[in-house]
Write an enzyme that holds these catalytic residues in place. Structure first.
Site, PDB file in Angstrom:
ATOM      1  N   TYR A 130       0.843  -1.198   0.000  1.00 43.32           N
ATOM      2  CA  TYR A 130       0.000   0.000   0.000  1.00 43.32           C
ATOM      3  C   TYR A 130       0.876   1.245   0.000  1.00 43.32           C
ATOM      4  O   TYR A 130       2.031   1.206   0.434  1.00 43.32           O
ATOM      5  CB  TYR A 130      -0.888  -0.001   1.243  1.00 43.32           C
ATOM      6  CG  TYR A 130      -2.036  -0.976   1.167  1.00 43.32           C
ATOM      7  CD1 TYR A 130      -3.223  -0.608   0.542  1.00 43.32           C
ATOM      8  CD2 TYR A 130      -1.927  -2.255   1.688  1.00 43.32           C
ATOM      9  CE1 TYR A 130      -4.290  -1.492   0.459  1.00 43.32           C
ATOM     10  CE2 TYR A 130      -2.992  -3.149   1.609  1.00 43.32           C
ATOM     11  CZ  TYR A 130      -4.171  -2.755   0.990  1.00 43.32           C
ATOM     12  OH  TYR A 130      -5.217  -3.634   0.900  1.00 43.32           O
ATOM     13  N   HIS A 189     -16.653  -3.891  -0.664  1.00 46.44           N
ATOM     14  CA  HIS A 189     -16.664  -3.867  -2.125  1.00 46.44           C
ATOM     15  C   HIS A 189     -17.822  -4.675  -2.711  1.00 46.44           C
ATOM     16  O   HIS A 189     -18.227  -4.428  -3.850  1.00 46.44           O
ATOM     17  CB  HIS A 189     -15.340  -4.404  -2.675  1.00 46.44           C
ATOM     18  CG  HIS A 189     -14.166  -3.523  -2.388  1.00 46.44           C
ATOM     19  ND1 HIS A 189     -14.043  -2.263  -2.894  1.00 46.44           N
ATOM     20  CD2 HIS A 189     -13.054  -3.739  -1.637  1.00 46.44           C
ATOM     21  CE1 HIS A 189     -12.913  -1.722  -2.477  1.00 46.44           C
ATOM     22  NE2 HIS A 189     -12.300  -2.596  -1.707  1.00 46.44           N
ATOM     23  N   HIS A 193     -11.560  -6.170   3.200  1.00 43.49           N
ATOM     24  CA  HIS A 193     -10.675  -6.277   4.356  1.00 43.49           C
ATOM     25  C   HIS A 193     -11.403  -6.955   5.511  1.00 43.49           C
ATOM     26  O   HIS A 193     -11.760  -6.329   6.524  1.00 43.49           O
ATOM     27  CB  HIS A 193     -10.167  -4.894   4.756  1.00 43.49           C
ATOM     28  CG  HIS A 193      -9.297  -4.258   3.725  1.00 43.49           C
ATOM     29  ND1 HIS A 193      -8.610  -3.074   3.934  1.00 43.49           N
ATOM     30  CD2 HIS A 193      -8.988  -4.647   2.455  1.00 43.49           C
ATOM     31  CE1 HIS A 193      -7.929  -2.765   2.837  1.00 43.49           C
ATOM     32  NE2 HIS A 193      -8.151  -3.704   1.931  1.00 43.49           N
TER      33      HIS A 193
END
Length: 335
Positions: free
Chosen positions: A88, A227, A255
Site C-alpha cells: 500500500y 466492495h 478487508h
C-alpha cells in the site's frame, strides 16, 4: 543481498524453469510444489492464506504476522498464498523500493514463514510499477517472493489456479479517480488480454485431473463486505469455475474474513483480506443459508488438504480460531 541465503539457489532455479516455460507456450505458466508428507494417507498439504497486508507494519500488520508465524509452525505449512494488495497504497516504485523490506521481508520473519510465497497482484499493486513485483530481482533480495500475473501451481493433492483479476474491473479504466494504473503489461490490449486469460483458464481447468481445484484471485466474486460482489467476475469468471467443478475460490480485496457457500454448487467463496487494515461494521445483508462466517477484524486463514478432505480454519489477531469448515460438511446435493 538475500536475507535468506540458504533458500536462494533452489528458489532461483524454480523461477528460471518458469521463465523457460512461459517462452515455450501460450498457456498459463505452471509451477510444481512437491508436498508429500509422511503420516497421512496419500499425503497432506498445509497452506496459509493472507491478503491486503503491506502497510509497513501498521494497522496491526505486525501483530497478524506474529500469529501467522505461530500458526504456521503448528500447522507445519508448506507455503503461503497472498491474495494481493501486497504493498500500500500504490504498489512498489521499482525493484529497489524499500517498501519491499518494510512491508514484507522485515515483517514476516518467523522461521515457519520462511517458505515460498505465491503472490497475485491487487488493484493497489497496479497503482505502482507492476513489473517490479514480477521481477526476478526481488527474489535476489528475498527468495520467498514469487509473483506472476496468472499461473498454475501443481501439488500432489491440489491444483491452484492464480488469476489476475484487476484488469477485469471496469471502474479502474472508466473512473480511476486520481489514481494512475500501470496497464503496460496488458498486451496487446485489455480485451485481448482478458479473452486469452479466460480461454487459458477454461482450458487448464477442463484438462485438470486434480482431486481439488482451487482458484485464487484478488477480487471478490461473492462478498457482503465493503466492495461487495465484483460483477465483472460474476459474469466472466464464475461460469468457468462452475462449469469445471472448482472447489474453492480464494480472494482478498474486502478487508475481512468471510466464508460464503454457493447455494447451487459445491463452490466455496473464501475471503482472506485482513492482513492489516480492517473495516469494522462494513457489511451488507446476505442469505444466512449461504453466509457461513463473517468477521470484520484482522486475521488470516489456513487450508489443510488431504486426499479426501479440505479443512478451512480462520484465525483472528490473537491467533484464536474464528471459524472452521470442512468439505465433509457439504450436503449430498452440493457434491
Amino acid at each position: 543481498m538475500s536475507r535468506h541465503p540458504q533458500q536462494r539457489v533452489a528458489s532461483v532455479a524454480v523461477l528460471l524453469s518458469v521463465v523457460w516455460f512461459v517462452a515455450a507456450t501460450a498457456e498459463l505458466p505452471r509451477l510444481e510444489h512437491d508436498t508429500v508428507k509422511d503420516g497421512a494417507a496419500g499425503g497432506s498439504l498445509a497452506v496459509l492464506v493472507v491478503g491486503d497486508w503491506g502497510r509497513k507494519g501498521a494497522y496491526n500488520q505486525t501483530r497478524v504476522a506474529t500469529q501467522m508465524g505461530a500458526i504456521a509452525e503448528a500447522a507445519k505449512i508448506d507455503f503461503v498464498i497472498s491474495t494481493g494488495d501486497n504493498f500500500y497504497d500504490d504498489g512498489l516504485t521499482g525493484v529497489d523500493d524499500p517498501n519491499f523490506y518494510h512491508s514484507f521481508a522485515d515483517i514476516y520473519t518467523a522461521p515457519s514463514l520462511q517458505k515460498q510465497w505465491y503472490n497475485v497482484l491487487g488493484n493497489h499493486d497496479y497503482r505502482g510499477n507492476v513489473e517490479a513485483q514480477l521481477s526476478t530481482a526481488l527474489q535476489e533480495k528475498d527468495p520467498r517472493w514469487l509473483c506472476m500475473r496468472s499461473f498454475i501451481l501443481n501439488t500432489n493433492l491440489a491444483e491452484f489456479f492464480f488469476v489476475d483479476t484487476t484488469p477485469f474491473s471496469d471502474k479502474y479504466f472508466t473512473d480511476p479517480e486520481d489514481h494512475v494504473y500501470d496497464w503496460s503489461g496488458l498486451i496487446p490490449d485489455r480485451a485481448t488480454y482478458l479473452s486469452n486469460l479466460q480461454a487459458d483458464l477454461d482450458s487448464a481447468l477442463r484438462v485438470s485431473k486434480a482431486r481439488w481445484k482451487i482458484v485464487v484471485g484478488h477480487h471478490t466474486i461473492k462478498s457482503a463486505g465493503h466492495h461487495g460482489n465484483t460483477v465483472e467476475l460474476e459474469a466472466q469468471l464464475l461460469p468457468i469455475l462452475e462449469a469445471h467443478d472448482v472447489d474453492l475460490y480464494v480472494n482478498g480485496h474486502d478487508h475481512c474474513l468471510e466464508h460464503i457457500s454457493s447455494s447451487r454448487t459445491k463452490l466455496q467463496f473464501l475471503t482472506s483480506g485482513a492482513g492489516s487494515k480492517a473495516w469494522k461494521g462494513d457489511i451488507s445483508s446476505w442469505d444466512p443459508k449461504e453466509m457461513k462466517f463473517y468477521y470484520d477484524g484482522q486475521g488470516f486463514m489456513t487450508l489443510q488438504i488431504l486426499s479426501d478432505e479440505v479443512r478451512v480454519v480462520y484465525y483472528g489477531i490473537e491467533g484464536e480460531v474464528m471459524h472452521q469448515w470442512s468439505t465433509a460438511d457439504l450436503s449430498v446435493s452440493q457434491i
